[in-house]
Design a protein around this motif. Structure first.
Motif, PDB file in Angstrom:
ATOM      1  N   SER A 111      -4.043   1.316   2.908  1.00 49.63           N
ATOM      2  CA  SER A 111      -4.149   0.764   4.324  1.00 49.63           C
ATOM      3  C   SER A 111      -4.320  -0.279   4.391  1.00 49.63           C
ATOM      4  CB  SER A 111      -3.865   1.048   5.976  1.00 49.63           C
ATOM      5  OG  SER A 111      -5.485   1.920   6.215  1.00 49.63           O
ATOM      6  N   ARG A 112      -3.901  -1.644   4.723  1.00 50.88           N
ATOM      7  CA  ARG A 112      -4.729  -2.912   4.170  1.00 50.88           C
ATOM      8  C   ARG A 112      -5.073  -3.511   6.069  1.00 50.88           C
ATOM      9  NH1 ARG A 112       0.023  -6.005   2.228  1.00 50.88           N
ATOM     10  NH2 ARG A 112       1.482  -4.399   3.152  1.00 50.88           N
ATOM     11  N   PHE A 125      -5.109  -5.628  -1.437  1.00 50.50           N
ATOM     12  CA  PHE A 125      -6.681  -5.024  -1.339  1.00 50.50           C
ATOM     13  C   PHE A 125      -7.311  -5.801  -2.541  1.00 50.50           C
ATOM     14  CE2 PHE A 125      -4.116  -1.390  -0.569  1.00 50.50           C
ATOM     15  CZ  PHE A 125      -4.701  -0.839   0.686  1.00 50.50           C
ATOM     16  N   LEU A 175      -6.238   3.923  -1.935  1.00 45.48           N
ATOM     17  CA  LEU A 175      -6.463   2.756  -0.560  1.00 45.48           C
ATOM     18  C   LEU A 175      -4.984   2.971   0.305  1.00 45.48           C
ATOM     19  CD1 LEU A 175      -7.538  -0.294  -2.840  1.00 45.48           C
ATOM     20  CD2 LEU A 175      -9.065   1.024  -1.753  1.00 45.48           C
ATOM     21  N   ALA A 213      -9.380  -2.662   2.970  1.00 43.39           N
ATOM     22  CA  ALA A 213      -9.319  -1.340   3.669  1.00 43.39           C
ATOM     23  C   ALA A 213      -9.603  -0.981   4.941  1.00 43.39           C
ATOM     24  CB  ALA A 213      -8.955  -0.583   2.508  1.00 43.39           C
ATOM     25  N   TYR A 234      -9.133   4.228   3.454  1.00 44.11           N
ATOM     26  CA  TYR A 234      -9.355   4.906   2.035  1.00 44.11           C
ATOM     27  C   TYR A 234     -10.394   5.923   2.179  1.00 44.11           C
ATOM     28  CZ  TYR A 234     -13.991   2.883   2.294  1.00 44.11           C
ATOM     29  OH  TYR A 234     -15.554   2.883   2.333  1.00 44.11           O
ATOM     30  N   ASP A 291       0.932  -1.378  -0.311  1.00 43.29           N
ATOM     31  CA  ASP A 291      -0.213   0.163   0.153  1.00 43.29           C
ATOM     32  C   ASP A 291       1.077   1.639  -0.447  1.00 43.29           C
ATOM     33  OD1 ASP A 291       0.850   0.400   2.605  1.00 43.29           O
ATOM     34  OD2 ASP A 291      -0.343  -1.077   3.286  1.00 43.29           O
ATOM     35  N   PRO A 292       0.300   1.886  -0.720  1.00 47.12           N
ATOM     36  CA  PRO A 292      -1.094   2.909  -0.785  1.00 47.12           C
ATOM     37  C   PRO A 292      -1.514   2.031  -2.440  1.00 47.12           C
ATOM     38  CG  PRO A 292       0.200   4.259  -1.540  1.00 47.12           C
ATOM     39  CD  PRO A 292       0.993   3.636  -0.471  1.00 47.12           C
ATOM     40  N   TRP A 344     -16.732  -4.886  -1.742  1.00 47.05           N
ATOM     41  CA  TRP A 344     -15.331  -5.607  -0.585  1.00 47.05           C
ATOM     42  C   TRP A 344     -14.843  -7.309  -0.902  1.00 47.05           C
ATOM     43  CZ3 TRP A 344     -11.177  -2.878  -0.559  1.00 47.05           C
ATOM     44  CH2 TRP A 344     -11.669  -1.208  -0.454  1.00 47.05           C
TER      45      TRP A 344
END
Length: 301
Positions: free
Chosen positions: A282-283, A290, A280, A232, A235, A206-207, A227
């Motif tokens: 952070s995971r 993602f 996006l 995420a 986002y 990420d991002p 999703w």
């Protein structure tokens, strides 16, 4: 399905400022002059604290000094917020049994010596000839039958439940990366195909950024993000009429998000736009990317 409250607006920062921001994340603000930001928007909620002295709201620049705090909208507390008390993890003590007294063996009295009678010898008998035994036949090993394998579940097919009407059908979609390690991971164009069995996945970093260019400008009532488990935790979504000047309309931050499929619905109040951008940030898991099944655009009636 988790829903995001309608009418929330993310402020896009245009310039830095040396003094501390007058507002903090979560504050509602409104113009000091009594104006409205838009026809049906008189106040907005700040999701991230401002870092400049000028804000772009619905295509108009506002000075931070021209804004004031407004009372927040009432927030309904979902039933799911109630939590059960944590279960006790204390282990009850185990009662120890008293040691058993060893059992002494009974005293053994020696038996008197037995008198052995004299044995009368019989004349030797003629030995009986044993029949010749045939060697035993080796048993035939029965083949072990393997249990029948359970047939694999058929792949999901598009039905009325997995097919949706998407106003973004035919749009051009670009993404910062594409991951194709699994059969149903496809290019970014799968995000607007109306099929909830196909998905786009990013590389494990990420991002990442996804940008959608609609075939023509639309008045957008709302956007739904379908999703996969690789959601995420943070986002931002923005829209634009020309793909250059972006209006930040929605920010999502949930650090306790779980790795499970969900649908985020974002109300855009019938704003006219041709471009949609998804940043996006952070995971949910560091060893995943993602992953989205669909970016569903709902046009205004």
């Amino acid at each position: 399905m988790k829903r995001v409250a309608a009418g929330f607006v993310v402020l896009v920062l245009l310039a830095g400022c040396a003094t501390p921001p007058p507002f903090k994340a979560g504050d509602y603000v409104m113009p000091r002059s009594g104006e409205r930001f838009a026809d049906n928007v008189s106040k907005i909620q700040i999701q991230l604290p401002p870092e400049g002295d000028t804000l772009l709201i619905y295509g108009k620049e506002w000075k931070v000094s021209d804004l004031q705090l407004a009372p927040p909208d009432p927030v309904a507390v979902p039933k799911e917020a109630a939590s059960l008390p944590p279960a006790s993890t204390a282990v009850p003590p185990v009662a120890e049994k008293p040691a058993e007294k060893p059992v002494e063996p009974p005293a053994v009295t020696p038996a008197p010596a037995a008198v052995v009678p004299a044995v009368v010898e019989k004349p030797a008998e003629k030995p009986v000839e044993k029949p010749v035994e045939k060697p035993a036949e080796k048993p035939v090993e029965k083949a072990v039958e393997k249990p029948a394998e359970q047939p694999a579940a058929p792949a999901a097919t598009a039905t009325q439940e997995t097919k949706i009407k998407n106003a973004a059908a035919g749009a051009t979609v670009t993404a910062s990366s594409v991951n194709k390690k699994f059969p149903n991971e496809l290019p970014a164009s799968a995000l607007v195909d109306g099929d909830l069995t196909t998905r786009w996945s990013s590389e494990y970093a990420d991002p990442q950024t996804v940008e959608v260019k609609l075939e023509k400008p639309l008045k957008i009532a709302k956007i739904r993000l379908h999703w996969e488990n690789a959601v995420a935790t943070k986002y931002a979504l923005s829209v634009s009429s020309d793909g250059k000047k972006w209006n930040g309309m929605h920010a999502y931050l949930k650090t306790d998000a779980k790795p499970e499929a969900r649908v985020d619905e974002i109300n855009l109040n019938n704003i006219s736009a041709q471009y949609i951008k998804l940043d996006l940030l952070s995971r949910v898991k560091p060893d995943w990317g993602f992953s989205l099944y669909e970016i569903e655009v709902v046009a205004a009636d």
